[in-house]
Design a protein around this motif. Structure first.
Motif, PDB file in Angstrom:
ATOM      1  N   MET A   1      22.019  33.266  54.193  1.00 24.01           N
ATOM      2  CA  MET A   1      23.437  32.912  54.078  1.00 24.01           C
ATOM      3  C   MET A   1      24.118  33.817  53.056  1.00 24.01           C
ATOM      4  O   MET A   1      23.519  34.264  52.099  1.00 24.01           O
ATOM      5  N   GLY A   2      25.396  34.069  53.308  1.00 24.43           N
ATOM      6  CA  GLY A   2      26.130  34.917  52.375  1.00 24.43           C
ATOM      7  C   GLY A   2      25.794  36.381  52.484  1.00 24.43           C
ATOM      8  O   GLY A   2      26.177  37.165  51.628  1.00 24.43           O
ATOM      9  N   GLY A   3      25.080  36.752  53.553  1.00 26.82           N
ATOM     10  CA  GLY A   3      24.630  38.130  53.681  1.00 26.82           C
ATOM     11  C   GLY A   3      25.770  39.115  53.813  1.00 26.82           C
ATOM     12  O   GLY A   3      25.756  40.171  53.159  1.00 26.82           O
ATOM     13  N   ILE A   4      26.786  38.764  54.618  1.00 24.85           N
ATOM     14  CA  ILE A   4      27.914  39.677  54.816  1.00 24.85           C
ATOM     15  C   ILE A   4      28.698  39.808  53.513  1.00 24.85           C
ATOM     16  O   ILE A   4      29.121  40.895  53.119  1.00 24.85           O
ATOM     17  N   TYR A   5      28.879  38.680  52.819  1.00 21.76           N
ATOM     18  CA  TYR A   5      29.583  38.695  51.534  1.00 21.76           C
ATOM     19  C   TYR A   5      28.884  39.641  50.564  1.00 21.76           C
ATOM     20  O   TYR A   5      29.521  40.473  49.922  1.00 21.76           O
ATOM     21  N   SER A   6      27.551  39.529  50.481  1.00 22.68           N
ATOM     22  CA  SER A   6      26.819  40.394  49.552  1.00 22.68           C
ATOM     23  C   SER A   6      26.882  41.842  49.993  1.00 22.68           C
ATOM     24  O   SER A   6      27.067  42.733  49.176  1.00 22.68           O
ATOM     25  N   ASP A   7      26.739  42.082  51.309  1.00 22.66           N
ATOM     26  CA  ASP A   7      26.764  43.466  51.797  1.00 22.66           C
ATOM     27  C   ASP A   7      28.096  44.126  51.480  1.00 22.66           C
ATOM     28  O   ASP A   7      28.167  45.326  51.233  1.00 22.66           O
TER      29      ASP A   7
ATOM     30  N   LEU B   1      30.598  42.986  49.076  1.00 17.49           N
ATOM     31  CA  LEU B   1      31.180  42.904  47.742  1.00 17.49           C
ATOM     32  C   LEU B   1      30.169  43.037  46.612  1.00 17.49           C
ATOM     33  O   LEU B   1      30.554  43.217  45.473  1.00 17.49           O
ATOM     34  N   GLN B   2      28.880  42.892  46.900  1.00 14.49           N
ATOM     35  CA  GLN B   2      27.890  43.035  45.827  1.00 14.49           C
ATOM     36  C   GLN B   2      26.836  44.038  46.258  1.00 14.49           C
ATOM     37  O   GLN B   2      25.640  43.776  46.193  1.00 14.49           O
ATOM     38  N   LYS B   3      27.310  45.175  46.704  1.00 16.04           N
ATOM     39  CA  LYS B   3      26.402  46.121  47.329  1.00 16.04           C
ATOM     40  C   LYS B   3      25.307  46.570  46.368  1.00 16.04           C
ATOM     41  O   LYS B   3      24.172  46.800  46.772  1.00 16.04           O
ATOM     42  N   ASP B   4      25.654  46.691  45.065  1.00 16.00           N
ATOM     43  CA  ASP B   4      24.694  47.268  44.118  1.00 16.00           C
ATOM     44  C   ASP B   4      23.539  46.322  43.820  1.00 16.00           C
ATOM     45  O   ASP B   4      22.459  46.771  43.453  1.00 16.00           O
ATOM     46  N   VAL B   5      23.733  45.005  43.954  1.00 14.10           N
ATOM     47  CA  VAL B   5      22.627  44.086  43.645  1.00 14.10           C
ATOM     48  C   VAL B   5      22.112  43.397  44.905  1.00 14.10           C
ATOM     49  O   VAL B   5      21.368  42.432  44.809  1.00 14.10           O
ATOM     50  N   THR B   6      22.498  43.893  46.081  1.00 17.70           N
ATOM     51  CA  THR B   6      21.983  43.310  47.325  1.00 17.70           C
ATOM     52  C   THR B   6      20.784  44.133  47.791  1.00 17.70           C
ATOM     53  O   THR B   6      20.896  45.347  47.922  1.00 17.70           O
ATOM     54  N   PRO B   7      19.658  43.497  48.025  1.00 14.92           N
ATOM     55  CA  PRO B   7      18.482  44.255  48.480  1.00 14.92           C
ATOM     56  C   PRO B   7      18.747  44.970  49.792  1.00 14.92           C
ATOM     57  O   PRO B   7      19.513  44.490  50.627  1.00 14.92           O
ATOM     58  N   LYS B   8      18.118  46.107  49.945  1.00 20.67           N
ATOM     59  CA  LYS B   8      18.207  46.818  51.229  1.00 20.67           C
ATOM     60  C   LYS B   8      17.260  46.095  52.192  1.00 20.67           C
ATOM     61  O   LYS B   8      16.058  46.368  52.225  1.00 20.67           O
ATOM     62  N   TRP B   9      17.834  45.191  52.978  1.00 20.73           N
ATOM     63  CA  TRP B   9      17.014  44.264  53.744  1.00 20.73           C
ATOM     64  C   TRP B   9      16.419  44.900  54.984  1.00 20.73           C
ATOM     65  O   TRP B   9      15.657  44.275  55.693  1.00 20.73           O
TER      66      TRP B   9
ATOM     67  N   TYR C   1      12.759  38.723  49.068  1.00 18.52           N
ATOM     68  CA  TYR C   1      14.189  39.071  48.986  1.00 18.52           C
ATOM     69  C   TYR C   1      14.743  38.642  47.635  1.00 18.52           C
ATOM     70  O   TYR C   1      15.443  39.408  46.956  1.00 18.52           O
ATOM     71  N   GLU C   2      14.422  37.408  47.239  1.00 20.73           N
ATOM     72  CA  GLU C   2      14.957  36.898  45.980  1.00 20.73           C
ATOM     73  C   GLU C   2      14.409  37.685  44.793  1.00 20.73           C
ATOM     74  O   GLU C   2      15.142  37.985  43.848  1.00 20.73           O
ATOM     75  N   ARG C   3      13.129  38.048  44.867  1.00 21.49           N
ATOM     76  CA  ARG C   3      12.544  38.857  43.801  1.00 21.49           C
ATOM     77  C   ARG C   3      13.264  40.198  43.696  1.00 21.49           C
ATOM     78  O   ARG C   3      13.637  40.638  42.607  1.00 21.49           O
TER      79      ARG C   3
ATOM     80  N   ARG D   1      16.761  39.729  42.191  1.00 21.60           N
ATOM     81  CA  ARG D   1      16.752  39.480  40.741  1.00 21.60           C
ATOM     82  C   ARG D   1      16.364  40.737  39.970  1.00 21.60           C
ATOM     83  O   ARG D   1      16.907  41.016  38.897  1.00 21.60           O
ATOM     84  N   LEU D   2      15.427  41.529  40.530  1.00 24.03           N
ATOM     85  CA  LEU D   2      15.049  42.771  39.841  1.00 24.03           C
ATOM     86  C   LEU D   2      16.214  43.751  39.830  1.00 24.03           C
ATOM     87  O   LEU D   2      16.429  44.461  38.838  1.00 24.03           O
ATOM     88  N   LEU D   3      16.980  43.785  40.926  1.00 22.41           N
ATOM     89  CA  LEU D   3      18.149  44.674  40.969  1.00 22.41           C
ATOM     90  C   LEU D   3      19.175  44.245  39.925  1.00 22.41           C
ATOM     91  O   LEU D   3      19.744  45.096  39.217  1.00 22.41           O
ATOM     92  N   GLU D   4      19.401  42.947  39.815  1.00 25.45           N
ATOM     93  CA  GLU D   4      20.367  42.462  38.827  1.00 25.45           C
ATOM     94  C   GLU D   4      19.869  42.762  37.410  1.00 25.45           C
ATOM     95  O   GLU D   4      20.656  43.113  36.522  1.00 25.45           O
ATOM     96  N   ARG D   5      18.577  42.629  37.207  1.00 29.21           N
ATOM     97  CA  ARG D   5      18.006  42.903  35.889  1.00 29.21           C
ATOM     98  C   ARG D   5      18.169  44.377  35.536  1.00 29.21           C
ATOM     99  O   ARG D   5      18.569  44.731  34.420  1.00 29.21           O
ATOM    100  N   ALA D   6      17.905  45.233  36.538  1.00 30.93           N
ATOM    101  CA  ALA D   6      18.052  46.669  36.299  1.00 30.93           C
ATOM    102  C   ALA D   6      19.504  46.999  35.956  1.00 30.93           C
ATOM    103  O   ALA D   6      19.784  47.822  35.072  1.00 30.93           O
ATOM    104  N   LYS D   7      20.433  46.322  36.640  1.00 33.68           N
ATOM    105  CA  LYS D   7      21.854  46.565  36.372  1.00 33.68           C
ATOM    106  C   LYS D   7      22.215  46.129  34.952  1.00 33.68           C
ATOM    107  O   LYS D   7      22.909  46.857  34.217  1.00 33.68           O
TER     108      LYS D   7
END
Lengths: 126, 182
Positions: free
Chosen positions: A1-7, A9-17, A101-103, A106-112
């Motif tokens: 859920m929320g995949g389009i929103y993340s793709d 508006l939050q491109k930098d912390v959305t995993p490349k799924w 995916y969640e890991r 969270r790692l992307l957000e941590r790196a940011k």
């Protein structure tokens, strides 16, 4: 859920799924993680007629199910336990993918966060 | 402005002159009970038959003109001008204002197509809903809109928040979330 929103508006912390994780899989585990092992070999899967997209870590249960179907035909409803075991395994596989995916997220957000902290420290220090 | 004047005149007529608001039915030809009663009579051959048919449909004999007897089966039904509902005066007092027709009124044979929202013979042909220009316009609009949405939304598919499926024997190691203990 929320995949389009993340793709969008939050491109930098959305995993490349479409790809696998970009981080070290053992990062954060002192002794590492247990490796997933397939019980059935690839030859067994091919010999049992498993389609390529189902030759996953649950294939041994699918082989059991296929075998049971062949033995019990046409009373294939008696293979419901085999089918349930395979479906449960597929469900757990899905949960593992969700956790991955969640890991990754969270790692992307941590790196940011860490990059931001570094840049702020450099600005203050300079 | 003209419509205002007409509105006012109808109001004057309504309030002051107290004229009757409805006109008596011009014809009794469409007061029927059975389906077979709706059928027109046989094609009028003699002048007397024509006069009788004109009277039946509430027309003057000089205004009455039947459809040609060419096998279409219109019989003695009169050829009336194709006036669509939208071209009829909206200030007249009708028995059925929504359809702009009176009780017992003789209708055109194409009355079903001359609805308010449908055919209007006075419109240019290319402005009718069935013309190729209209059909092309609607086709382009609908298919174009769908295509634009398809192209714009293509990079953002509906998806669930999972990583790709993991397969063994493809040269990559996969791990569970259980830590190794030793």
């Amino acid at each position: 859920m929320g995949g389009i929103y993340s793709d969008l508006l939050q491109k930098d912390v959305t995993p490349k799924w479409r790809e696998q994780s970009s981080f070290d899989p053992n990062y954060g585990f002192p002794n590492g993680r247990k490796e997933r092992k397939s019980i059935a070999t690839e030859e067994e899967m091919i010999a049992a007629g498993i389609p390529a997209d189902q030759r996953d870590f649950c294939a041994h249960l699918l082989i059991d199910f296929y075998k049971c179907r062949q033995e019990k035909f046409p009373w294939v409803v008696s293979c419901k336990h085999e089918k349930h075991k395979w479906e449960q395994c597929e469900y757990e596989d899905w949960v593992l993918r969700m956790k991955e995916y969640e890991r990754e997220r969270r790692l992307l957000e941590r790196a940011k966060r860490k990059a931001l902290k570094t840049s702020v420290e450099q600005t203050i220090g300079a | 402005m003209a419509s205002l004047v007409r509105c006012r005149s109808s109001l004057v007529r309504l309030v002051l002159l107290k004229k009757p608001l409805t006109v008596a039915p011009v014809s009794s030809a469409s007061i029927h009970a059975w389906n077979k009663d709706w059928q027109p009579g046989p094609y009028p051959r003699t002048a007397k038959e024509r006069a009788a048919a004109a009277k039946k449909y509430g027309l003057l004999p000089e205004d009455y003109e039947p459809y040609p007897d060419d096998g279409m089966g219109y019989g003695d039904y009169p050829k009336l001008p194709p006036v669509p509902t939208i071209r009829k005066s909206q200030y007249e007092q009708y028995d059925l204002p929504y359809l702009r027709r009176n009780y017992g009124e003789t209708m055109s044979v194409d009355a079903d197509a001359l609805r308010e929202d449908w055919l209007d013979p006075e419109l240019p042909k290319h402005m009718h809903a069935g013309s190729s220009r209209y059909m092309l316009l609607w086709f382009t609009a609908v298919v174009g809109m769908i295509s634009v949405l398809f192209v714009l939304s293509d990079p953002y598919p509906l998806r669930l928040n999972v990583m790709p499926k993991q397969y063994p024997y493809q040269g990559k190691k996969h791990y569970t979330f259980d830590p190794v203990e030793d």
